[in-house]
Design an enzyme around this catalytic site. Structure first.
Site, mmCIF file in Angstrom:
data_model
loop_
_atom_site.group_PDB
_atom_site.id
_atom_site.type_symbol
_atom_site.label_atom_id
_atom_site.label_comp_id
_atom_site.label_asym_id
_atom_site.label_seq_id
_atom_site.Cartn_x
_atom_site.Cartn_y
_atom_site.Cartn_z
ATOM 1 N N SER A 135 0.823 -1.219 0.000
ATOM 2 C CA SER A 135 0.000 0.000 0.000
ATOM 3 C C SER A 135 0.853 1.263 0.000
ATOM 4 O O SER A 135 1.601 1.520 -0.936
ATOM 5 C CB SER A 135 -0.949 -0.044 1.197
ATOM 6 O OG SER A 135 -1.879 1.004 1.158
ATOM 7 N N ASP B 50 -2.530 6.250 -3.597
ATOM 8 C CA ASP B 50 -1.417 5.603 -2.896
ATOM 9 C C ASP B 50 -0.856 4.497 -3.779
ATOM 10 O O ASP B 50 -1.290 4.294 -4.912
ATOM 11 C CB ASP B 50 -1.854 5.083 -1.527
ATOM 12 C CG ASP B 50 -2.868 3.959 -1.613
ATOM 13 O OD1 ASP B 50 -3.561 3.855 -2.643
ATOM 14 O OD2 ASP B 50 -2.990 3.179 -0.648
ATOM 15 N N ASP C 44 -1.024 1.263 -4.010
ATOM 16 C CA ASP C 44 -1.833 0.186 -4.584
ATOM 17 C C ASP C 44 -3.169 0.676 -5.124
ATOM 18 O O ASP C 44 -3.965 -0.116 -5.624
ATOM 19 C CB ASP C 44 -2.032 -0.951 -3.579
ATOM 20 C CG ASP C 44 -3.011 -0.606 -2.464
ATOM 21 O OD1 ASP C 44 -3.061 0.575 -2.071
ATOM 22 O OD2 ASP C 44 -3.706 -1.515 -1.985
ATOM 23 N N ASP D 11 -5.937 2.032 -3.722
ATOM 24 C CA ASP D 11 -7.233 1.947 -3.042
ATOM 25 C C ASP D 11 -7.549 3.189 -2.220
ATOM 26 O O ASP D 11 -8.609 3.298 -1.623
ATOM 27 C CB ASP D 11 -7.347 0.688 -2.183
ATOM 28 C CG ASP D 11 -6.347 0.621 -1.041
ATOM 29 O OD1 ASP D 11 -5.491 1.527 -0.919
ATOM 30 O OD2 ASP D 11 -6.402 -0.353 -0.258
#
Length: 454
Positions: free
Chosen positions: A101, A246, A248, A250
């Site tokens: 993340s 960010d 990743d 999400d």
């Protein structure tokens, strides 16, 4: 206490803590638990972000799944919500996202999703851990004739792009203005190709920064955790809006036309007001976590909305939404769940919803944000020994200090301390009316925690 899974899957330093051997075992145990009732050879999707360790972890996971007898579709670099969407659409048995993340490149992680495209609940993670610790682990091996097969399906990302385009194209095309332009910070992460594809297909003018991933620069002074460069870029280029994802994909945070941050609480307020006006906010309720600003509570009361709050973690927000039939929830950090569209936080989806509202209402971002007045808030991350994290809620001196601060703040502030689920940190949050006052209180509390838990 669980040994492997934290609040957002397994997250460790790649190749030393998150070793290929561990990943292989987690894959076999996960495939067993997630597919034991399916009655057929399971199909599992794997997506990843741009970290240099991504293909290493992907290879180990693939080997574990194939050894169990599961078939694998390798999606390549794709945002986490893209994997969630495809899992449900393709009716796969499960999926995995390989990502840490917002963390720096040396970390990597494993997040499991169920066949419904949702992060698996705590009880499933606990069952996977039990299998990992069981003495008969080696029995989870397929007969030579039943070994799984993997295939590269990076083309499937276009299904996710199509979903996003079809969801918003009618409204955005109807209200688009030729001088409207958005700045995108894709964090050198999983959205670096997809976001541009989506914005291009929707006809949204944009300029993009931090879209040259090299395996090491993911989240490096960029993206939703480092907004300084995007703020300057928006102001210097007279952009209408800035969007930051960010690593990743999400999460989404935004920057208004003046260079000011629009955080997750503000996005929730904007979306709730919009959906309420269209009579599309289910049960007139939004869901947030205990870390949300007190200003969100006041916004909800002033607008006859119900605010439900959960413990920290978008999985707990989603659980509350599913349990009571709500369709809007999220976190201050930018995880926004629009359950009518995707069962997980989706950065690109969130940004498109914001753009749709701006265009429909012919408004500037700064004007939209006036609906919520936020309290000053101080957040501090205190590095502590990993084996002492849990003691922050038990230590008598720490708890007495918290109580004293709460008494001084009375009804105009809050104190929250909690161990990080992914790092050796204690997170300290204090809200109140006066910035300097809460800064001093937060520093005092953080210094105490550092002394006591190291």
């Amino acid at each position: 206490m669980r040994r492997y899974f934290g609040t957002d899957g397994i997250r460790r330093i790649a190749n030393t803590e998150l070793t290929p051997e561990l990943v292989y075992k987690v894959a076999k145990a996960g495939a067993y638990v997630l597919s034991k009732n399916s009655g057929h050879a399971p199909t599992i999707l794997i997506g990843r972000d741009t970290r240099i360790s991504g293909t290493l972890i992907e290879s180990a996971m693939t080997a574990g799944f194939l050894s169990y007898g599961a078939n694998v579709k390798l999606l390549g670099v794709i945002p986490t919500p893209g994997v969630a969407y495809l899992t449900k659409k393709l009716k796969a048995d499960a999926s995995v996202v390989i990502s840490a993340s917002h963390n720096t490149y040396e970390f990597n992680g494993i997040k499991y999703f169920s066949n419904k495209g949702m992060k698996i609940p705590d009880k499933i993670e606990e069952e996977i851990e039990e299998i990992l610790e069981a003495g008969n682990f080696d029995e989870l091996t397929a007969h030579p004739s039943k070994i799984g097969i993997s295939e590269y399906r990076e083309d499937l990302v276009d299904e996710y792009v199509y979903f996003l385009r079809k969801t918003f194209e009618e409204n955005i095309e109807k209200h688009m203005k030729s001088d409207f332009c958005v700045a995108l910070d894709v964090a050198n992460g999983a959205t670096y190709k997809v976001a541009e594809k989506v914005f291009t297909k929707l006809g949204i003018n944009y300029k993009v920064i931090n879209n040259m991933p090299d395996g090491i620069n993911i989240n490096e002074n960029c993206g939703s955790t480092h907004l300084e460069n995007l703020k300057q870029f928006v102001k210097s280029n007279n952009m209408n809006l800035g969007i930051a994802y960010d690593g990743d994909g999400d999460r989404c945070l935004a920057i208004d036309e003046n260079g000011n941050e629009i955080d997750g609480d503000m996005l929730l307020a904007i979306f709730a007001k919009y959906l309420q006006k269209k009579e599309k906010l289910k049960n007139n309720t939004l869901v947030a976590t205990i870390m949300s600003n007190l200003g969100l509570n006041k916004f909800a009361k002033e607008n006859n909305l119900t605010l439900k709050q959960t413990k920290v973690g978008d999985r707990y927000v989603l659980e509350e939404m599913l349990k009571n039939d709500y369709n809007l929830g999220g976190e201050q950090s930018g995880h926004i769940i629009l359950l009518d569209y995707n069962p997980t936080g989706d950065g690109i989806l969130t940004s498109l919803m914001l753009i749709q509202i701006l265009l429909e209402e012919n408004s500037k971002p700064s004007e939209l944000c006036k609906i919520i007045n936020k309290y000053p808030q101080v957040l501090k991350n205190v590095k502590v020994r990993n084996d002492k994290k849990a003691l922050c809620t038990e230590d008598a001196e720490i708890q007495a200090t918290v109580k004293n601060i709460e008494n001084e703040l009375k009804d105009n502030g809050r104190v929250i301390i909690r161990p990080s689920g992914t790092e050796p940190l204690i997170r300290v949050m204090i809200e109140g009316k006066e910035q300097q006052d809460i800064e001093e209180k937060a520093t005092k509390l953080a210094d105490l925690i550092k002394i006591k838990l190291n």
